[in-house]
Design a protein around this motif. Structure first.
Motif, PDB file in Angstrom:
ATOM      1  N   PRO A 272      -6.995   5.738   1.592  1.00  0.00           N
ATOM      2  CA  PRO A 272      -6.773   6.736   0.545  1.00  0.00           C
ATOM      3  C   PRO A 272      -5.293   6.797   0.211  1.00  0.00           C
ATOM      4  O   PRO A 272      -4.447   6.514   1.054  1.00  0.00           O
ATOM      5  N   LEU A 273      -5.016   7.147  -0.990  1.00  0.00           N
ATOM      6  CA  LEU A 273      -3.633   7.250  -1.456  1.00  0.00           C
ATOM      7  C   LEU A 273      -3.243   8.720  -1.344  1.00  0.00           C
ATOM      8  O   LEU A 273      -3.766   9.556  -2.076  1.00  0.00           O
ATOM      9  N   ALA A 274      -2.404   9.017  -0.381  1.00  0.00           N
ATOM     10  CA  ALA A 274      -2.057  10.416  -0.124  1.00  0.00           C
ATOM     11  C   ALA A 274      -0.736  10.772  -0.788  1.00  0.00           C
ATOM     12  O   ALA A 274       0.295  10.216  -0.447  1.00  0.00           O
ATOM     13  N   LEU A 275      -0.808  11.656  -1.738  1.00  0.00           N
ATOM     14  CA  LEU A 275       0.433  12.097  -2.365  1.00  0.00           C
ATOM     15  C   LEU A 275       0.691  13.555  -2.060  1.00  0.00           C
ATOM     16  O   LEU A 275       1.395  14.243  -2.775  1.00  0.00           O
TER      17      LEU A 275
ATOM     18  N   ALA B 144      -8.847 -11.342  16.797  1.00  0.00           N
ATOM     19  CA  ALA B 144      -7.468 -11.285  17.273  1.00  0.00           C
ATOM     20  C   ALA B 144      -6.474 -10.897  16.174  1.00  0.00           C
ATOM     21  O   ALA B 144      -5.288 -11.177  16.268  1.00  0.00           O
ATOM     22  N   ILE B 145      -6.977 -10.236  15.139  1.00  0.00           N
ATOM     23  CA  ILE B 145      -6.085  -9.857  14.040  1.00  0.00           C
ATOM     24  C   ILE B 145      -5.121  -8.759  14.479  1.00  0.00           C
ATOM     25  O   ILE B 145      -5.521  -7.803  15.137  1.00  0.00           O
ATOM     26  N   GLU B 146      -3.867  -8.937  14.126  1.00  0.00           N
ATOM     27  CA  GLU B 146      -2.877  -7.902  14.428  1.00  0.00           C
ATOM     28  C   GLU B 146      -2.412  -7.280  13.131  1.00  0.00           C
ATOM     29  O   GLU B 146      -2.130  -7.988  12.165  1.00  0.00           O
ATOM     30  N   ALA B 147      -2.342  -5.957  13.122  1.00  0.00           N
ATOM     31  CA  ALA B 147      -1.936  -5.254  11.905  1.00  0.00           C
ATOM     32  C   ALA B 147      -0.737  -4.368  12.171  1.00  0.00           C
ATOM     33  O   ALA B 147      -0.685  -3.662  13.173  1.00  0.00           O
ATOM     34  N   THR B 148       0.230  -4.446  11.288  1.00  0.00           N
ATOM     35  CA  THR B 148       1.364  -3.526  11.376  1.00  0.00           C
ATOM     36  C   THR B 148       1.613  -2.964   9.987  1.00  0.00           C
ATOM     37  O   THR B 148       1.342  -3.627   8.979  1.00  0.00           O
ATOM     38  N   VAL B 149       2.093  -1.737   9.947  1.00  0.00           N
ATOM     39  CA  VAL B 149       2.397  -1.151   8.650  1.00  0.00           C
ATOM     40  C   VAL B 149       3.763  -0.488   8.716  1.00  0.00           C
ATOM     41  O   VAL B 149       4.105   0.171   9.693  1.00  0.00           O
ATOM     42  N   LYS B 150       4.547  -0.760   7.678  1.00  0.00           N
ATOM     43  CA  LYS B 150       5.890  -0.187   7.619  1.00  0.00           C
ATOM     44  C   LYS B 150       6.277   0.039   6.166  1.00  0.00           C
ATOM     45  O   LYS B 150       6.125  -0.859   5.332  1.00  0.00           O
TER      46      LYS B 150
ATOM     47  N   VAL C 274      -0.056   5.259 -11.652  1.00  0.00           N
ATOM     48  CA  VAL C 274      -0.969   5.112 -10.522  1.00  0.00           C
ATOM     49  C   VAL C 274      -1.955   6.256 -10.606  1.00  0.00           C
ATOM     50  O   VAL C 274      -1.602   7.413 -10.431  1.00  0.00           O
ATOM     51  N   ARG C 275      -3.201   5.939 -10.951  1.00  0.00           N
ATOM     52  CA  ARG C 275      -4.163   7.014 -11.152  1.00  0.00           C
ATOM     53  C   ARG C 275      -5.307   7.006 -10.160  1.00  0.00           C
ATOM     54  O   ARG C 275      -5.999   7.989 -10.008  1.00  0.00           O
ATOM     55  N   ALA C 276      -5.539   5.877  -9.509  1.00  0.00           N
ATOM     56  CA  ALA C 276      -6.631   5.836  -8.543  1.00  0.00           C
ATOM     57  C   ALA C 276      -6.204   6.607  -7.294  1.00  0.00           C
ATOM     58  O   ALA C 276      -5.026   6.789  -7.045  1.00  0.00           O
ATOM     59  N   ASN C 277      -7.176   7.075  -6.546  1.00  0.00           N
ATOM     60  CA  ASN C 277      -6.813   7.808  -5.332  1.00  0.00           C
ATOM     61  C   ASN C 277      -7.104   7.029  -4.058  1.00  0.00           C
ATOM     62  O   ASN C 277      -6.998   7.538  -2.969  1.00  0.00           O
ATOM     63  N   HIS C 278      -7.481   5.763  -4.227  1.00  0.00           N
ATOM     64  CA  HIS C 278      -7.589   4.941  -3.023  1.00  0.00           C
ATOM     65  C   HIS C 278      -7.402   3.457  -3.345  1.00  0.00           C
ATOM     66  O   HIS C 278      -7.515   3.032  -4.490  1.00  0.00           O
TER      67      HIS C 278
ATOM     68  N   LEU D 159       0.839  -1.198   0.000  1.00  0.00           N
ATOM     69  CA  LEU D 159       0.000   0.000   0.000  1.00  0.00           C
ATOM     70  C   LEU D 159       0.879   1.255   0.000  1.00  0.00           C
ATOM     71  O   LEU D 159       0.847   2.042   0.945  1.00  0.00           O
ATOM     72  N   PRO D 160       1.672   1.433  -1.043  1.00  0.00           N
ATOM     73  CA  PRO D 160       2.554   2.595  -1.035  1.00  0.00           C
ATOM     74  C   PRO D 160       1.768   3.908  -1.063  1.00  0.00           C
ATOM     75  O   PRO D 160       0.741   3.999  -1.737  1.00  0.00           O
ATOM     76  N   GLY D 161       2.254   4.875  -0.311  1.00  0.00           N
ATOM     77  CA  GLY D 161       1.618   6.197  -0.291  1.00  0.00           C
ATOM     78  C   GLY D 161       0.501   6.321   0.722  1.00  0.00           C
ATOM     79  O   GLY D 161      -0.220   7.310   0.719  1.00  0.00           O
ATOM     80  N   VAL D 162       0.355   5.320   1.589  1.00  0.00           N
ATOM     81  CA  VAL D 162      -0.710   5.369   2.585  1.00  0.00           C
ATOM     82  C   VAL D 162      -0.139   5.779   3.939  1.00  0.00           C
ATOM     83  O   VAL D 162       0.839   5.216   4.406  1.00  0.00           O
ATOM     84  N   GLU D 163      -0.787   6.759   4.543  1.00  0.00           N
ATOM     85  CA  GLU D 163      -0.416   7.171   5.895  1.00  0.00           C
ATOM     86  C   GLU D 163      -1.021   6.154   6.850  1.00  0.00           C
ATOM     87  O   GLU D 163      -2.146   5.697   6.658  1.00  0.00           O
ATOM     88  N   LYS D 164      -0.288   5.856   7.909  1.00  0.00           N
ATOM     89  CA  LYS D 164      -0.739   4.849   8.866  1.00  0.00           C
ATOM     90  C   LYS D 164      -2.129   5.178   9.423  1.00  0.00           C
ATOM     91  O   LYS D 164      -2.996   4.323   9.533  1.00  0.00           O
ATOM     92  N   ARG D 165      -2.352   6.449   9.722  1.00  0.00           N
ATOM     93  CA  ARG D 165      -3.629   6.821  10.340  1.00  0.00           C
ATOM     94  C   ARG D 165      -4.812   6.707   9.366  1.00  0.00           C
ATOM     95  O   ARG D 165      -5.972   6.656   9.777  1.00  0.00           O
ATOM     96  N   ASP D 166      -4.545   6.695   8.083  1.00  0.00           N
ATOM     97  CA  ASP D 166      -5.629   6.626   7.099  1.00  0.00           C
ATOM     98  C   ASP D 166      -6.016   5.200   6.727  1.00  0.00           C
ATOM     99  O   ASP D 166      -7.022   4.975   6.059  1.00  0.00           O
ATOM    100  N   LEU D 167      -5.185   4.261   7.131  1.00  0.00           N
ATOM    101  CA  LEU D 167      -5.406   2.882   6.728  1.00  0.00           C
ATOM    102  C   LEU D 167      -6.557   2.267   7.522  1.00  0.00           C
ATOM    103  O   LEU D 167      -6.589   2.345   8.741  1.00  0.00           O
TER     104      LEU D 167
END
Lengths: 153, 122
Positions: free
Chosen positions: B57-60, B92-98, B73-77, B35-43
């Motif tokens: 959303p894809l934040a550029l 019990a799903i755990e999510a991490t983003v880096k 890349v033309r879509a915005n989300h 998910l390149p271009g995604v801010e952690k808080r928006d995911l």
């Protein structure tokens, strides 16, 4: 389109070409002209967006999960090349079943043709949220400017 | 896990379907999504019943005032939907983003994990 495919008109190639155009419309394929060295094939990694300002060119490479330090950026003869490698990070042991492996792995290289007024000596690159952003300023001489007309006194 | 992509939402606004890796081991399933271009808080990772939806959303940033000359890349989300199977513990799903890579660890319910039954000899 489908009607003509069900009842062959005898011109199969025209139909295929028409289908290709339709697919391009839907999936955003070859509707934009591209540089000969930056031809997009489906799934090329990293995907690139290029935008321009009055005073700079910005290149966005969508390269998530790479080590920014290992990315090589070089400019030669007006061509910017972005290369590196994305390692496979999965722990494949016994008892691990893989259901999907869509993410790119392996070495990559993409090339962007820079406009003549780009000044790569002042280029800057940052990596954030998996997007590599390269900013290449344009030459001072090519910036838009106002020329005042000196009037006769 | 039955993995199904659902394109129901894509008619209204074209979404980018993130590439994923999915692997299963004895204790659960690991899903990795680009998910390149995604801010952690928006995911957003949502579970509704057995449906897992990843959207963001894809934040550029300042790209609005930029004149685009070439774009792949033309879509915005981003959006992708998966159907979880019964033995997975969606609570019990755990999510991490880096660096634009989301990793979801979906454990199996205790009762669904393979186990060894010790035979005691009396």
């Amino acid at each position: 389109m489908f009607t003509s495919m069900l009842q062959p008109s005898g011109d199969l190639f025209a139909d295929i070409s028409q289908l290709q155009d339709r697919l391009d419309q839907v999936f955003g394929g070859r509707t934009q002209g591209s540089s000969i060295r930056a031809v997009s094939r489906a799934g090329a990694f990293p995907a690139l967006n290029v935008g321009t300002w009055a005073d700079a060119l910005e290149i966005y490479a969508f390269a998530p999960g790479i080590d920014a330090k290992s990315v090589q950026l070089s400019v030669e003869k007006g061509l910017l090349s972005i290369s590196g490698e994305r390692a496979a990070n999965d722990s494949e042991g016994s008892g691990v079943q893989v259901y999907a492996r869509e993410r790119f792995r392996g070495p990559f290289r993409r090339v962007v043709e820079l406009p003549d007024d780009a000044d790569p000596s002042r280029a800057e690159a940052t990596y954030k949220n998996g997007v590599l952003k390269v900013v290449i300023p344009k030459d001072e001489s090519s910036k838009p400017r106002q020329i005042t007309v000196g009037g006769a006194a | 896990m039955e993995v199904q992509t659902n394109h129901a939402g894509s008619r209204t606004a074209p979404a980018l379907s993130p590439a994923v890796d999915i692997a299963e081991d004895a204790a659960g399933i690991t899903l990795t999504a680009d998910l390149p271009g995604v801010e952690k808080r928006d995911l957003a990772v949502n579970i509704e019943g057995r449906t897992l939806t990843i959207s963001a959303p894809l934040a550029l940033g300042e790209a609005n005032s930029l004149v685009s000359v070439y774009s792949e890349v033309r879509a915005n989300h981003y959006r992708r939907v998966f159907e979880l199977s019964r033995e997975l513990d969606s609570a019990a799903i755990e999510a991490t983003v880096k660096d634009g890579v989301l990793t979801l660890r979906i454990p199996k319910l205790e009762r669904a994990k393979p186990r060894r039954i010790d035979v005691t000899v009396s």
